[in-house]
Design an enzyme around this catalytic site. Structure first.
Site, PDB file in Angstrom:
ATOM      1  N   ASP A 194     -54.201  57.600  96.885  1.00 12.79           N
ATOM      2  CA  ASP A 194     -54.289  56.301  96.211  1.00 12.79           C
ATOM      3  C   ASP A 194     -55.104  55.296  97.014  1.00 12.79           C
ATOM      4  OD1 ASP A 194     -52.476  56.030  98.298  1.00 12.79           O
ATOM      5  OD2 ASP A 194     -51.125  54.729  97.187  1.00 12.79           O
TER       6      ASP A 194
ATOM      7  N   LYS B 205     -43.793  50.327 107.922  1.00 12.27           N
ATOM      8  CA  LYS B 205     -43.352  49.124 107.217  1.00 12.27           C
ATOM      9  C   LYS B 205     -42.379  48.255 108.022  1.00 12.27           C
ATOM     10  CE  LYS B 205     -44.630  51.156 102.886  1.00 12.27           C
ATOM     11  NZ  LYS B 205     -44.452  52.577 102.602  1.00 12.27           N
TER      12      LYS B 205
ATOM     13  N   ASP C  18     -55.540  50.205  99.459  1.00 17.86           N
ATOM     14  CA  ASP C  18     -54.490  51.047  98.876  1.00 17.86           C
ATOM     15  C   ASP C  18     -54.226  50.456  97.491  1.00 17.86           C
ATOM     16  OD1 ASP C  18     -51.923  51.822  97.928  1.00 17.86           O
ATOM     17  OD2 ASP C  18     -51.286  52.319  99.952  1.00 17.86           O
TER      18      ASP C  18
HETATM   19  N1  GDD Z   1     -46.971  65.668  96.987  1.00 20.98           N
HETATM   20  C1  GDD Z   1     -46.304  64.569  97.306  1.00 20.98           C
HETATM   21  N2  GDD Z   1     -44.935  64.627  97.451  1.00 20.98           N
HETATM   22  N3  GDD Z   1     -46.970  63.402  97.448  1.00 20.98           N
HETATM   23  C2  GDD Z   1     -46.272  62.294  97.773  1.00 20.98           C
HETATM   24  C3  GDD Z   1     -44.874  62.301  97.942  1.00 20.98           C
HETATM   25  C4  GDD Z   1     -44.169  63.546  97.767  1.00 20.98           C
HETATM   26  O1  GDD Z   1     -42.948  63.661  97.899  1.00 20.98           O
HETATM   27  N4  GDD Z   1     -44.485  61.036  98.248  1.00 20.98           N
HETATM   28  C5  GDD Z   1     -45.610  60.278  98.266  1.00 20.98           C
HETATM   29  N5  GDD Z   1     -46.690  61.035  97.961  1.00 20.98           N
HETATM   30  C6  GDD Z   1     -48.110  60.614  97.909  1.00 20.98           C
HETATM   31  C7  GDD Z   1     -48.385  59.428  96.995  1.00 20.98           C
HETATM   32  O2  GDD Z   1     -48.739  59.873  95.698  1.00 20.98           O
HETATM   33  C8  GDD Z   1     -49.563  58.750  97.704  1.00 20.98           C
HETATM   34  O3  GDD Z   1     -50.819  59.306  97.321  1.00 20.98           O
HETATM   35  C9  GDD Z   1     -49.331  59.074  99.171  1.00 20.98           C
HETATM   36  O4  GDD Z   1     -48.439  60.181  99.213  1.00 20.98           O
HETATM   37  C10 GDD Z   1     -48.719  57.894  99.948  1.00 20.98           C
HETATM   38  O5  GDD Z   1     -47.564  57.440  99.278  1.00 20.98           O
HETATM   39  P1  GDD Z   1     -47.391  55.913  98.888  1.00 20.98           P
HETATM   40  O6  GDD Z   1     -46.107  55.790  98.151  1.00 20.98           O
HETATM   41  O7  GDD Z   1     -48.621  55.390  98.258  1.00 20.98           O
HETATM   42  O8  GDD Z   1     -47.174  55.279 100.335  1.00 20.98           O
HETATM   43  P2  GDD Z   1     -47.455  53.792 100.826  1.00 20.98           P
HETATM   44  O9  GDD Z   1     -48.702  53.267 100.228  1.00 20.98           O
HETATM   45  O10 GDD Z   1     -46.209  52.985 100.628  1.00 20.98           O
HETATM   46  O11 GDD Z   1     -47.643  53.995 102.411  1.00 20.98           O
HETATM   47  C11 GDD Z   1     -48.472  55.022 102.907  1.00 20.98           C
HETATM   48  O12 GDD Z   1     -49.851  54.653 102.820  1.00 20.98           O
HETATM   49  C12 GDD Z   1     -50.239  53.518 103.638  1.00 20.98           C
HETATM   50  C13 GDD Z   1     -51.749  53.338 103.501  1.00 20.98           C
HETATM   51  O13 GDD Z   1     -52.154  53.308 102.204  1.00 20.98           O
HETATM   52  C14 GDD Z   1     -48.091  55.293 104.366  1.00 20.98           C
HETATM   53  O14 GDD Z   1     -48.810  56.441 104.789  1.00 20.98           O
HETATM   54  C15 GDD Z   1     -48.422  54.098 105.262  1.00 20.98           C
HETATM   55  O15 GDD Z   1     -48.160  54.434 106.626  1.00 20.98           O
HETATM   56  C16 GDD Z   1     -49.892  53.737 105.114  1.00 20.98           C
HETATM   57  O16 GDD Z   1     -50.203  52.584 105.888  1.00 20.98           O
HETATM   58 MG    MG Z   2     -50.041  53.859  98.735  1.00 20.40          MG
END
Ligand code: GDD
Ligand code: MG
Length: 346
Positions: free
Chosen positions: A108, A159, A218
Site C-alpha cells: 500500500d 507506532k 502510505d
Molecule cells: N498477507 C498478509 N497477511 N498481509 C498483511 C497482513 C497479513 O496478516 N497484515 C497486513 N498485511 C499487509 C497489508 O495489506 C499492507 O500491505 C502491509 O501488510 C502493511 O500493513 P498495514 O496495515 O498497511 O500497516 P501500517 O501501514 O499500519 O504500518 C506498516 O507500514 C508502515 C509504512 O507504510 C508498518 O510496517 C510500519 O512499521 C510502517 O512504518
Molecule cells: Mg499501510
C-alpha cells in the site's frame, strides 16, 4: 531478484471502500494500486513477485489471470488465515521457494525510492536485513527506526505514542532480507515483523537501515489515498497526470478541479467537484458539490447535495438531494435520506 509484496491486510482504515475491493486493488488514477507498486519494482530489476494474500485474494487473481502484472511474473501465496506481516513473509517466501536475498514491500506504499541503492547498501553492510527509511513530520503512525552513524538499527518502535518517537525516520515498508530471516519466524502462527522479528534482529545487531529522500506515501487512510492521487495530478512526482477518464461525462457548466473521474463517471449541470476521487460509474447530480471526498463505484450524490471533508461513499451508496455529508462514511449500498449529525452536534 524476487520480491514479496504484502497485500493481505483487511484495509480497515479504508472501509467501506475495502469491503468490496482489497486496498491494493483500489484505483490510483484509473489503475489498481498494485500495478503502480509492481511497476516501481520492475524498474529496479525485480522479475518475479509473490503476492502475499489473505483478504479477498480472488480480486488479484481475477485481474491478473495470466499471472503477469507490469511485466512482473506473479506467484500467488494465499494464507489459510491472517499470519500478520512476518508470518505472511515466511509463508510467501516458502511458497515461492525463495532461497536468495529478496525484497519485501508493503503493497500500500507508493514511492520512488531507490531500491537498487538500498540493495547495494544491504550488500555492503552484511546484515541479515536492511530497512528503507523515510522522514516524516509525525512518526506516531509508523514504525520508528533510530540508527547509529553506520546505519545499524538501534531500536524498532512500532507506532509510538505521539511525541515519544526517538527520531522522525520511519520504516518505509521496503526491506532487503537474507533468507536467514525466515528461520527467525515461527511457523503457523501470527508473527509481526515490526513488533517481534525486527526487535529481535536489533538485539542481535544484524539489522540495518538506510534513509532515502524521495517521494513516499502510505495510502492506507482516506486522506492519504486522496493525497496520493492529488500528488500525481499536481505533478509532485514528475509530469502532471490527467485525472479525467475519457469515458467520464462532465456537463459543460460543471466545474471539475484537481480530481480523478473514473470510467463512466457523470457530473451533471452546475455541479462542482474539487480535490476528490470518483470511482467508476459514480454520478453527481445537478448543483451538487463534492470537495475532498471519495465516491466508490456507482455511488450517487443527489442534486444540490454536498459531500466534503474526506467523506467516503462506499460502492453503490447514495446521498439524497440537498443533504450534507462532511467526513465519515456512507456504507456499501446504503441510501442516505437524512444528513448525518456532524461531530460535536446533537
Ligand atoms: N498477507 C498478509 N497477511 N498481509 C498483511 C497482513 C497479513 O496478516 N497484515 C497486513 N498485511 C499487509 C497489508 O495489506 C499492507 O500491505 C502491509 O501488510 C502493511 O500493513 P498495514 O496495515 O498497511 O500497516 P501500517 O501501514 O499500519 O504500518 C506498516 O507500514 C508502515 C509504512 O507504510 C508498518 O510496517 C510500519 O512499521 C510502517 O512504518
Ligand atoms: Mg499501510
Amino acid at each position: 531478484m524476487q520480491a514479496v509484496v504484502l497485500v493481505g491486510g483487511f484495509g480497515t482504515r479504508l472501509r467501506p471502500l475495502t469491503l468490496t475491493t482489497p486496498k491494493q486493488m483500489l484505483p490510483i488514477l484509473h489503475k489498481p494500486m498494485i500495478e503502480h507498486v509492481l511497476e516501481h519494482l520492475a524498474h529496479h530489476g525485480i522479475t518475479e513477485a509473490v503476492l502475499s494474500m489473505g483478504y479477498r485474494p480472488d480480486a488479484f487473481a481475477d485481474a491478473y489471470a495470466d499471472g503477469v502484472c507490469a511485466g512482473v511474473k506473479l506467484h500467488y501465496a494465499i494464507e489459510p488465515e491472517p499470519l500478520d506481516t512476518a508470518g505472511a513473509i515466511r509463508f510467501a517466501a516458502l511458497h515461492a521457494g525463495i532461497a536468495d536475498r529478496f525484497v519485501v514491500v508493503n503493497g500500500d506504499v507508493l514511492t520512488d525510492l531507490d531500491l537498487t541503492a538500498l540493495v547495494a547498501f544491504h550488500d555492503a553492510h552484511h546484515g541479515e536485513g536492511t530497512i528503507a527509511l523515510h522522514q516524516v513530520q509525525d512518526p506516531s503512525a509508523y514504525g520508528v527506526v533510530p540508527t547509529d552513524d553506520d546505519g545499524r538499527v538501534l531500536a524498532f518502535v512500532e507506532k509510538p505514542a505521539p511525541g515519544e518517537a526517538p527520531t522522525d525516520l520511519i520504516n518505509a515498508g521496503t526491506y532487503v532480507l537474507e533468507p536467514a530471516v525466515l528461520d527467525r519466524i515461527a511457523d503457523g502462527r501470527k508473527v509481526s515483523i515490526e513488533r517481534e522479528v525486527f526487535p529481535a534482529m536489533v538485539a542481535d545487531r544484524v539489522l540495518y537501515a538506510s534513509p532515502g529522500n524521495t517521494y513516499w506515501i502510505d495510502t492506507g487512510t482516506p486522506a492519504a489515498y486522496l493525497r496520493a492521487q492529488m500528488d500525481l495530478l499536481q505533478g509532485v512526482r514528475g509530469e502532471r497526470a490527467s485525472g479525467i477518464h475519457p469515458t467520464a461525462v462532465v456537463a459543460p457548466d460543471a466545474v471539475v478541479a484537481r480530481s480523478v473521474l473514473g470510467p463512466g463517471v457523470r457530473v451533471d449541470a452546475g455541479a462542482a467537484v474539487r480535490g476528490s476521487v470518483l470511482m467508476a460509474g459514480a454520478h453527481v447530480g445537478a448543483g451538487a458539490v463534492i470537495e475532498r471526498a471519495i465516491l466508490g463505484n456507482r455511488a450517487e450524490v443527489g442534486p444540490g447535495a454536498r459531500v466534503d471533508d474526506v467523506a467516503v461513499l462506499g460502492d453503490d451508496a447514495s446521498v439524497g438531494p440537498d443533504l450534507r455529508v462532511s467526513g465519515g462514511s456512507v456504507g456499501v449500498g446504503e441510501h442516505l435520506e437524512v444528513s448525518p449529525a456532524r461531530v460535536g452536534e446533537g
